[in-house]
Design a protein around this motif. Structure first.
Motif, PDB file in Angstrom:
ATOM      1  N   SER A   9     -13.117   0.956 -13.696  1.00 39.22           N
ATOM      2  CA  SER A   9     -12.101   0.435 -12.785  1.00 39.22           C
ATOM      3  C   SER A   9     -12.628  -0.790 -12.058  1.00 39.22           C
ATOM      4  O   SER A   9     -13.838  -0.954 -11.873  1.00 39.22           O
ATOM      5  N   ARG A  13     -11.971   4.294  -7.158  1.00 38.77           N
ATOM      6  CA  ARG A  13     -10.686   4.964  -6.984  1.00 38.77           C
ATOM      7  C   ARG A  13     -10.831   6.463  -7.246  1.00 38.77           C
ATOM      8  O   ARG A  13     -11.748   6.905  -7.938  1.00 38.77           O
ATOM      9  N   ARG A  17      -6.298  12.992 -10.452  1.00 44.54           N
ATOM     10  CA  ARG A  17      -5.147  13.248 -11.329  1.00 44.54           C
ATOM     11  C   ARG A  17      -5.595  13.617 -12.737  1.00 44.54           C
ATOM     12  O   ARG A  17      -4.932  14.413 -13.424  1.00 44.54           O
ATOM     13  N   SER A 194      -4.410   0.505 -17.807  1.00 47.64           N
ATOM     14  CA  SER A 194      -3.321   0.284 -16.871  1.00 47.64           C
ATOM     15  C   SER A 194      -3.789  -0.569 -15.702  1.00 47.64           C
ATOM     16  O   SER A 194      -4.972  -0.933 -15.598  1.00 47.64           O
ATOM     17  N   SER A 195      -2.864  -0.885 -14.806  1.00 47.24           N
ATOM     18  CA  SER A 195      -3.179  -1.603 -13.578  1.00 47.24           C
ATOM     19  C   SER A 195      -2.160  -1.203 -12.521  1.00 47.24           C
ATOM     20  O   SER A 195      -1.047  -0.752 -12.832  1.00 47.24           O
ATOM     21  N   ASP A 196      -2.555  -1.368 -11.263  1.00 48.92           N
ATOM     22  CA  ASP A 196      -1.662  -1.092 -10.145  1.00 48.92           C
ATOM     23  C   ASP A 196      -2.020  -2.049  -9.017  1.00 48.92           C
ATOM     24  O   ASP A 196      -2.726  -3.041  -9.230  1.00 48.92           O
ATOM     25  N   GLY A 197      -1.555  -1.754  -7.819  1.00 54.50           N
ATOM     26  CA  GLY A 197      -1.824  -2.641  -6.690  1.00 54.50           C
ATOM     27  C   GLY A 197      -3.281  -2.752  -6.321  1.00 54.50           C
ATOM     28  O   GLY A 197      -3.670  -3.676  -5.595  1.00 54.50           O
ATOM     29  N   ARG A 198      -4.111  -1.845  -6.833  1.00 56.58           N
ATOM     30  CA  ARG A 198      -5.547  -1.866  -6.534  1.00 56.58           C
ATOM     31  C   ARG A 198      -6.369  -2.499  -7.638  1.00 56.58           C
ATOM     32  O   ARG A 198      -7.583  -2.610  -7.510  1.00 56.58           O
ATOM     33  N   SER A 200      -7.196  -3.177 -12.080  1.00 54.96           N
ATOM     34  CA  SER A 200      -7.142  -2.633 -13.437  1.00 54.96           C
ATOM     35  C   SER A 200      -8.014  -1.399 -13.561  1.00 54.96           C
ATOM     36  O   SER A 200      -9.033  -1.257 -12.870  1.00 54.96           O
ATOM     37  N   GLY A 212       1.137   9.712 -19.331  1.00 57.13           N
ATOM     38  CA  GLY A 212       0.732   8.314 -19.420  1.00 57.13           C
ATOM     39  C   GLY A 212       0.758   7.836 -20.853  1.00 57.13           C
ATOM     40  O   GLY A 212       0.813   8.634 -21.800  1.00 57.13           O
TER      41      GLY A 212
END
Length: 252
Positions: A9, A13, A17, A194-198, A200, A212
């Motif tokens: 990452s 993080r 999950r 994947s990627s999000d607001g935090r 990749s 997923g």
């Protein structure tokens, strides 16, 4: 026959999950009751937690799966086959020094005759597994080409070694030098990118964990990640560069 989980990452993080269902693969939802282990990095050094007890019933593994936050993780649940008894020395992941760094390795499969090959004088297995002997062979094979500023030569060597060892049985593995995550899918591995607001992130697991867009590895595919981004991939069809950080194959 053992299961793997890895994560890379761009920022530390929570992985709860995916670690929650992975922990249950250690003897409850899958037949891997003979030990669990997890490596996670902080300050550039790996922390290794492991036990020969079943992962699904381990209170400590439960706490780690709920509370751990890291940008680089390698985890394993074991089905003991070679040798066929649980012990902490034979529990993955394994750690050995090479080239001024600490390396971590975990394996799914069986390459039982690998211990008969020429030993690596600089890497002495602590346990008896075929996995740790293969780990030492890999370190011996890349030591002469390893460099932190030029990945190409030693990744080429790693890919050749992985393919050669895979001819001796089943050889799915996760490997890291503390900077990048290398995942080799001989015949049974999946990835999720994947990627999000935090930022990749990339996950690798023997079997998909949680919902997923998981994708299967091609047979004998090596995928290389740094900070949650794919750097390169190797397959029997050839090499594919995925990031400008990795030099071209023809670079000096």
């Amino acid at each position: 026959m053992c299961e793997l989980f890895g994560a890379s990452s761009s920022t530390p993080r929570s992985l709860s999950r995916w670690l929650r269902p992975f922990r249950l693969r250690g003897g409850e939802s899958a037949d891997n009751p003979d030990g669990w282990g997890i490596a996670f990095w902080s300050g550039g050094h790996p922390n290794i937690e492991k036990s020969p007890e079943p992962g699904w019933s381990s209170t400590h593994f439960l706490q780690l799966s709920e509370n751990l936050a890291s940008d680089l993780v390698i985890a394993h649940v074991r089905k003991a086959r070679h040798p066929p008894v649980p012990s902490v020395e034979n529990t993955h992941p394994f750690v050995h020094p090479c080239c001024g760094r600490e390396w971590v390795f975990a394996h799914n499969g069986l390459v039982s005759d690998v211990a008969e090959s020429a030993p690596n004088p600089s890497c002495h297995p602590v346990g008896e597994t075929d996995s740790e002997h293969a780990f030492c062979q890999i370190l011996a094979g890349i030591a002469g080409t390893y460099a932190t500023d030029d990945h190409q030569p030693w990744l080429n060597a790693l890919n050749r070694l992985a393919d050669a060892i895979a001819t001796r049985g089943k050889f799915n593995f996760l490997l890291s030098d503390g900077r990048i995550l290398m995942a080799y899918g001989h015949d049974r591995l999946h990835y999720l990118e994947s990627s999000d607001g935090r930022g990749s992130f990339a996950l690798v697991a023997t079997e998909p964990l949680a919902d997923g867009p998981w994708q299967p590895f091609a047979d004998q595919e090596l995928r290389v990640y740094k900070d949650g981004v794919l750097l390169a991939r190797y397959s029997p069809q050839g090499f594919a560069q995925a990031s400008s950080e990795l030099p071209d194959k023809g670079a000096a």
